[in-house]
Scaffold this active site. Sequence first.
Site, PDB file in Angstrom:
ATOM      1  N   SER A  69      19.948  -2.094  -2.338  1.00 35.97           N
ATOM      2  CA  SER A  69      19.339  -1.085  -2.332  1.00 35.97           C
ATOM      3  C   SER A  69      18.723   0.173  -3.143  1.00 35.97           C
ATOM      4  O   SER A  69      17.589   0.250  -3.910  1.00 35.97           O
ATOM      5  CB  SER A  69      19.787   0.606  -1.433  1.00 35.97           C
ATOM      6  OG  SER A  69      21.446   0.854  -1.541  1.00 35.97           O
ATOM      7  N   LYS A 114      20.114   5.117 -10.984  1.00 33.65           N
ATOM      8  CA  LYS A 114      19.654   5.306  -9.836  1.00 33.65           C
ATOM      9  C   LYS A 114      19.061   6.724  -9.071  1.00 33.65           C
ATOM     10  O   LYS A 114      19.864   7.228  -9.554  1.00 33.65           O
ATOM     11  CB  LYS A 114      20.253   4.255  -8.878  1.00 33.65           C
ATOM     12  CG  LYS A 114      20.287   4.382  -6.872  1.00 33.65           C
ATOM     13  CD  LYS A 114      21.057   3.305  -6.580  1.00 33.65           C
ATOM     14  CE  LYS A 114      21.101   2.806  -5.199  1.00 33.65           C
ATOM     15  NZ  LYS A 114      21.728   2.387  -4.292  1.00 33.65           N
ATOM     16  N   SER A 133      25.189  -3.530  -2.223  1.00 37.20           N
ATOM     17  CA  SER A 133      23.404  -2.870  -2.665  1.00 37.20           C
ATOM     18  C   SER A 133      23.294  -2.684  -4.489  1.00 37.20           C
ATOM     19  O   SER A 133      22.885  -2.325  -5.292  1.00 37.20           O
ATOM     20  CB  SER A 133      23.198  -1.123  -2.414  1.00 37.20           C
ATOM     21  OG  SER A 133      23.559  -0.993  -1.421  1.00 37.20           O
TER      22      SER A 133
END
Lengths: 98, 469
Positions: free
Chosen positions: B147, B72, B171
């Site tokens: 996210s 990420k 997330s």
Amino acid sequence: MVDEDEILKVSRLAYLEFKGDQQQAFIAQFRKILEYFAQIRNAPTGELPVHFSKASLILREDIPGKSLSPDEALANAPRREGTYFVAPKIRWARDTSQ
Amino acid sequence: MGIRELHRQFVEKRVSVSEVVRGYIDRIRKSRLNAYITVFEEEALECAKRVDDKIACGDKVGILEGIPVAVKDNICVKGYPTTCGSKILERFVPPYDATVVERLKQQGVIMLGKTNMDEFAMGSSNEYSYFGPTLNPIDEERVPGGSSGGSAAAVGAGEALVALGSDTGGSIRLPAAYCGVVGLKPTYGRVSRYGLVAFASSLDQIGPIAGEVEDVAILLQVIAGFDERDSTSLDAEVPNYLEEMQGEVSGWRIGLPKEYWGEGIDDAIKATVRDAVREWEKLGVRVKEISLPHTKYAIPTYYLIATAEASSNLARYDGIRYGLSCDGGTTQEVHVNTRTEGFGDEVKRRIMLGTFALKAGYKEEYYLKATQVRELIRGDFMKAFEEVDLMVTPTAPVLPFKLGERVKDPLAMYIVDVLTVGVNLAGLPAISIPYGEVEGLPVGVQIIGPFLGESKILRLAYALERVTR
């Protein structure tokens, strides 16, 4: 309800600027969210302590170790001079409303 | 195919690491999902060749050597941009690796690149990325969740075998549920946050995303453990997750918190998750309804605490030291112009909410009250875990929604996190595993564990996976 002036004061504290239509739309959303958040007032907290981390301050031993070189540390600086960050003169605009 | 099988194929020379990595990069390049912000093509292929050379020489290779991993884009990888999905960090290149990256590199993984995300991890749909939204690999008209939507979509679409995400209020788990993959949020402090760009420091935690429970366990084994560079890192022994997830679950007690199965949760999702619970019952698990009575306050409590911490953490983006810098005659003008230009609307909204919650005159009513309510929510979980081993709930209240459906209504977006934020407030571990589908879309089952209960969570998840695959 939180008034518009108060919200604009918050934006100054946060170093953010909102203009024109964007400002009005933002204020309307902000109020709606705060109204929803206000329900926590009803939570039966009584005399509960506020929650902070139980961990005590943790510091490593004060022994010199490997760290970034000045060049590495400054590699992302938008403006630099030698081993210094360059910034405009610190001259704050007077704002008596805060 | 999971890590173990791919490793076997490498060792038996049925496929080369270079071929596999080339295959992943080709898929990423041809994909319309927008799951990646940066692809490390050259370095990935070089690393793959090195592992192939090692295998050709007959050297022993570890289970993670040559395994393609996505990271990420709020986790620092030295020498590559870490944008956090934001314009303000578009050109930021960290001079160091995050601890999790360092540990994975030591195991010889191949980093494929950095995945797309909601700006500063603030969002539940991946639509708040400066680099455009990621699409759901199962239905491209829908969101992948956020996210860590880029990481989950990449794994779901075969653009990475496994990935790292971060979870502040759901997330990892929400995008795992929406993309039909497995995602684990570890206990707060189990995995080092060193090198993770801070959003809300008392809630953030890095965790693995994969197609199978076993792969999540393999990654967790490597990234978990004490790190002196993170002052909130837990100095607790890391169990052998792979061994511990193999055991029986018969006799375990599962709690179904009634507040997580009530109003506002899609009926078809509830029915599907209930089917999963029946599978566990067939394995000898005992099920009972329990209560987490302060759940109704979880969303406002979470958003007040997370935004307050974010307003403080994001104060560092000042246009002077790193990141975007806009002109201004005074230091103050540089700060204001840079932040106004560099942050997206949702990040600005959250900085404003957090600044408000901490402002003199409101702090007691909002921020301090929220920290007290956090204690109530944490207490609910502690009390419930006196009666049960684990809890099971749906991961998301609604199916993956259409792009654009909620993006203009922040509250509607916040409410998608209703079943995940409580876990972060309590600092507990939880996993989302895929089970069944509704209208052709995947459903996530959330298993919540007690403090450092990752082994138990993995065992229950693995038991279901074995039955259903």
